[in-house]
Design an enzyme around this catalytic site. Structure first.
Site, PDB file in Angstrom:
ATOM      1  N   ASP A 111       0.790  -1.230   0.000  1.00  0.00           N
ATOM      2  CA  ASP A 111       0.000   0.000   0.000  1.00  0.00           C
ATOM      3  C   ASP A 111       0.824   1.284   0.000  1.00  0.00           C
ATOM      4  OD1 ASP A 111      -2.626  -0.933  -0.306  1.00  0.00           O
ATOM      5  OD2 ASP A 111      -2.621  -1.656   1.755  1.00  0.00           O
ATOM      6  N   ASP A 171      -7.441  -3.660  -5.363  1.00  0.00           N
ATOM      7  CA  ASP A 171      -7.127  -2.338  -4.818  1.00  0.00           C
ATOM      8  C   ASP A 171      -5.778  -1.818  -5.304  1.00  0.00           C
ATOM      9  OD1 ASP A 171      -8.534  -4.249  -3.292  1.00  0.00           O
ATOM     10  OD2 ASP A 171      -8.359  -3.121  -1.444  1.00  0.00           O
ATOM     11  N   GLY A 229      -9.695 -17.202  -7.640  1.00  0.00           N
ATOM     12  CA  GLY A 229     -10.079 -15.934  -7.036  1.00  0.00           C
ATOM     13  C   GLY A 229     -10.690 -16.181  -5.669  1.00  0.00           C
ATOM     14  N   SER A 361     -14.570  -3.267   7.028  1.00  0.00           N
ATOM     15  CA  SER A 361     -14.529  -4.730   6.905  1.00  0.00           C
ATOM     16  C   SER A 361     -15.656  -5.333   7.716  1.00  0.00           C
ATOM     17  CB  SER A 361     -13.208  -5.263   7.457  1.00  0.00           C
ATOM     18  OG  SER A 361     -12.137  -4.900   6.620  1.00  0.00           O
TER      19      SER A 361
HETATM   20  N1  GLY Z   1      -7.609  -1.365   0.382  1.00  0.00           N
HETATM   21  C1  GLY Z   1      -8.340  -1.918   1.449  1.00  0.00           C
HETATM   22  C2  GLY Z   1      -9.761  -1.531   1.475  1.00  0.00           C
HETATM   23  O1  GLY Z   1     -10.281  -0.970   0.533  1.00  0.00           O
HETATM   24  O2  GLY Z   1     -10.400  -1.773   2.486  1.00  0.00           O
END
Ligand code: GLY
Length: 401
Positions: A111, A171, A229, A361
């Site tokens: 990231d 992402d 996937g 999440s």
């Molecule tokens: N890149 C991690 C998310 O979008 O939660």
């Protein structure tokens, strides 16, 4: 019950007006200023807790989105005193990012773009900051160490080569502008070449036949072929995690921007088309696009996906002509209208974020994520809301990506 939004309803949905966008952006700038001193040399966490971010260290993958908001506020503020406060704060944060990469603090993941584009590349573009440039180049050097030649992709997480992590995630497409910037600044093509290889691999495998996308793609470490996937943060493997699909919209636009490959415009159309036709009537997605069929009213939304998608539409509109260009701008305006009317923070005393109802999440019986930030402000949602408004109001904006 209609399945997701009907074409007619989408057509009739209002767009944000210029005046509404200006007022919304001005309120975001006021929000950044109101809480600037509360952070000092600390950063908000990835998600709020009961709509309030708690200051913490410069760790994780999201802190660049705070500095990015400070830069966007700096660009959009009118008062010179405010601009000078914002500049001072952003410069201090850039120093923190430099220290972070110099001391290799929590940088063993992909990231680097999310962290260093809206903070340090932005600093360099806006002020010529040498510290920003140095930090961003170190981050680019770190990012290319995660390239896997067998399969030609940048490994997202975990120990390099580990069997349970031999994968990339959708992402990552937004981490790659850092590499293009690094090649442009240094004249060394190695960053761009790695980015291009990753893009080609991702484009080949990440979009499914029905135009939805995989969140994560495992590759075969022996043959370099697609293995399977899987989702991490989506509802289940075959469903479309809303933010993954939104990263796909912005990601395909960015892939086209940097490679000029015509077929990526087609991929953008497919991914964006799936996203727009799987939204509920008010156009703010549920956290996974499998929901929105009228029976899942209890599921939380992810407002951040709407604003990421809006940024992607506005980015792609720069490369399109005629009706399709207008349509992209119009769709972004519709997404921003709903977020501005019904999801943003209107009373700055109630939250230190910019938009409500994001989902970082959410655990399901079928996914593997650690639950965090469900129905909360999320730092990238706040950032991309400001970016989308800035792009809409100023199509010549010199973007950080
Ligand atoms: N890149 C991690 C998310 O979008 O939660």
């Amino acid at each position: 019950m209609s399945k997701w939004i009907s074409k007619d309803k989408l057509k009739d949905h209002p767009e944000i007006t210029r005046g509404e966008a200006e007022d919304a952006l001005a309120l975001c700038v006021s929000g950044v200023l109101k809480y600037l001193d509360a952070y000092g040399d600390r950063f908000p966490g990835p998600a709020s807790v009961q709509n309030r971010y708690i200051p913490g260290e410069n760790k994780g993958w999201t802190t660049g989105f705070y500095t990015g908001q400070v830069w966007l506020a700096y660009e959009n503020a009118v008062d010179e005193g405010d601009r000078s406060r914002l500049l001072h704060s952003a410069e201090a944060q850039v120093l923190s990012f430099y220290e972070r990469i110099r001391t290799l603090c929590d940088v063993e993941h992909h990231d680097m773009g999310f962290l260093y584009s809206p903070s340090c590349v932005a600093a360099y573009k806006l002020t010529g900051s040498e510290t920003g440039k140095k930090a961003a180049l170190l981050a680019a050097d770190k990012l290319i160490t995660r390239f896997q030649p067998v399969g030609e992709f940048i490994q997202a997480w975990g120990e390099m080569g580990a069997a349970d992590n031999y994968r990339f995630i959708i992402d990552c497409l937004l981490n790659l502008p850092l590499l293009y910037w690094a090649s442009a600044e240094t004249g060394d093509p190695k960053y761009r070449e790695i980015a291009e290889k990753h893009i080609h691999t991702a484009m080949k495998y990440v979009i499914r036949e029905d135009d939805s996308t995989w969140h994560t793609v495992f590759m075969n470490s022996r043959t370099g072929e697609f293995d399977h996937g899987a989702t991490c943060q989506g509802y289940k493997d075959g469903s479309a995690w809303a933010r993954g699909q939104a990263w796909g919209i912005y990601g395909t636009a960015v892939a086209y921007k940097y490679t000029g490959r015509e077929e990526y415009i087609g991929y953008f159309r497919r991914v964006a088309g799936y996203f727009m036709s799987h939204l509920p009537d008010d156009l703010c997605p549920f956290w996974d696009l499998t929901f929105g069929n009228g029976d899942e009213e209890e599921e939380p939304r992810d407002s951040s996906s709407a604003v990421i998608a809006a940024c992607g539409m506005l980015q792609m509109s720069e490369f399109l002509d005629g009706e399709e260009k207008k349509q992209c701008i119009s769709l972004a305006g519709k997404l921003l209208k709903t977020i501005t009317d019904s999801y943003r923070v209107k009373d700055l005393s109630l939250s230190n974020g910019r938009i409500l109802h994001g989902t970082y999440s959410k655990r399901s019986p079928y996914n593997t994520c650690t639950p965090e930030g469900v129905d909360e402000c999320v730092l990238w949602g706040d950032y991309y809301y400001m970016e989308a408004l800035t792009r809409l109001l100023n199509p010549d904006w010199n973007c950080y990506w």
